[in-house]
Design a protein around this motif. Sequence first.
Motif, mmCIF file in Angstrom:
data_model
loop_
_atom_site.group_PDB
_atom_site.id
_atom_site.type_symbol
_atom_site.label_atom_id
_atom_site.label_comp_id
_atom_site.label_asym_id
_atom_site.label_seq_id
_atom_site.Cartn_x
_atom_site.Cartn_y
_atom_site.Cartn_z
ATOM 1 N N TRP A 100 56.697 -4.147 -24.660
ATOM 2 C CA TRP A 100 56.922 -3.260 -25.707
ATOM 3 C C TRP A 100 57.535 -2.028 -24.723
ATOM 4 O O TRP A 100 58.627 -1.281 -25.122
ATOM 5 N N SER A 144 59.053 -2.015 -21.952
ATOM 6 C CA SER A 144 60.307 -2.333 -21.339
ATOM 7 C C SER A 144 61.358 -2.364 -22.353
ATOM 8 O O SER A 144 62.359 -2.594 -22.005
ATOM 9 N N GLY A 145 61.132 -2.265 -23.504
ATOM 10 C CA GLY A 145 62.096 -2.137 -24.461
ATOM 11 C C GLY A 145 62.373 -3.669 -25.085
ATOM 12 O O GLY A 145 63.434 -3.620 -25.965
ATOM 13 N N ARG A 146 61.681 -4.423 -24.726
ATOM 14 C CA ARG A 146 62.030 -5.824 -25.368
ATOM 15 C C ARG A 146 62.050 -5.828 -26.758
ATOM 16 O O ARG A 146 62.760 -6.583 -27.471
ATOM 17 N N TYR A 147 61.231 -4.971 -27.347
ATOM 18 C CA TYR A 147 61.194 -5.197 -28.830
ATOM 19 C C TYR A 147 61.960 -3.787 -29.541
ATOM 20 O O TYR A 147 61.659 -3.493 -30.805
ATOM 21 N N SER A 148 62.846 -3.161 -29.113
ATOM 22 C CA SER A 148 63.389 -1.917 -29.136
ATOM 23 C C SER A 148 64.293 -2.225 -30.626
ATOM 24 O O SER A 148 64.337 -1.086 -31.544
ATOM 25 N N ASN A 149 65.060 -3.126 -30.703
ATOM 26 C CA ASN A 149 65.916 -3.417 -31.605
ATOM 27 C C ASN A 149 65.249 -4.334 -32.660
ATOM 28 O O ASN A 149 66.128 -4.894 -33.401
ATOM 29 N N ILE A 180 53.141 3.331 -26.993
ATOM 30 C CA ILE A 180 54.386 2.636 -27.255
ATOM 31 C C ILE A 180 55.284 3.377 -28.150
ATOM 32 O O ILE A 180 56.384 3.427 -27.883
ATOM 33 N N GLU A 189 59.082 4.654 -27.286
ATOM 34 C CA GLU A 189 60.369 4.172 -28.257
ATOM 35 C C GLU A 189 60.980 5.697 -28.600
ATOM 36 O O GLU A 189 62.222 5.429 -28.468
ATOM 37 N N LYS A 208 61.277 8.144 -27.078
ATOM 38 C CA LYS A 208 62.216 8.797 -25.596
ATOM 39 C C LYS A 208 63.190 7.961 -25.606
ATOM 40 O O LYS A 208 64.093 8.464 -24.636
ATOM 41 N N ARG A 209 63.540 6.541 -26.033
ATOM 42 C CA ARG A 209 64.632 5.877 -25.979
ATOM 43 C C ARG A 209 65.720 6.484 -26.381
ATOM 44 O O ARG A 209 65.898 6.860 -27.337
#
Length: 138
Positions: free
Chosen positions: A101, A103-108, A131, A135, A137-138
Amino acid sequence: MDAADAQQARTASHSSFVDLLPPEVTCKIFSQLDVQSLCRASETCWSWNRTIINNDDALWKPHCLTARAVCPREIDRDIEHNTWRETLLRNYQKSKVKHAWLSGRYSNIRSPLNLPKRFMYPMDVDTWGEILDAELKR
């Protein structure tokens, strides 16, 4: 070869390397294993698990400290009341999911249906808060 020698040879052939090598050497061998391999080795042989793997916290501590990089609050809380092994086993899967989570694996992900169920793990509110902060901050 007399009967005593034959019995000794049979006993030696049924012994595992854990029984034959000095404990320091077997610990060094097991310390080279990753978490999954260490767990599998503990399930492979009752003697390995009882003699070395289950009772040597030094085998589990480095893996636990690696998980702590992702889950410091959870590891610090658990290690006060548990062994390194127990703490790792309680938090390993959570650390893997949390790392994915963060590391952005589920960001999209567009829908909960798109989340891989076998990689999910129940987490507490504080963890989900971390988490969500990442998210946002991305």
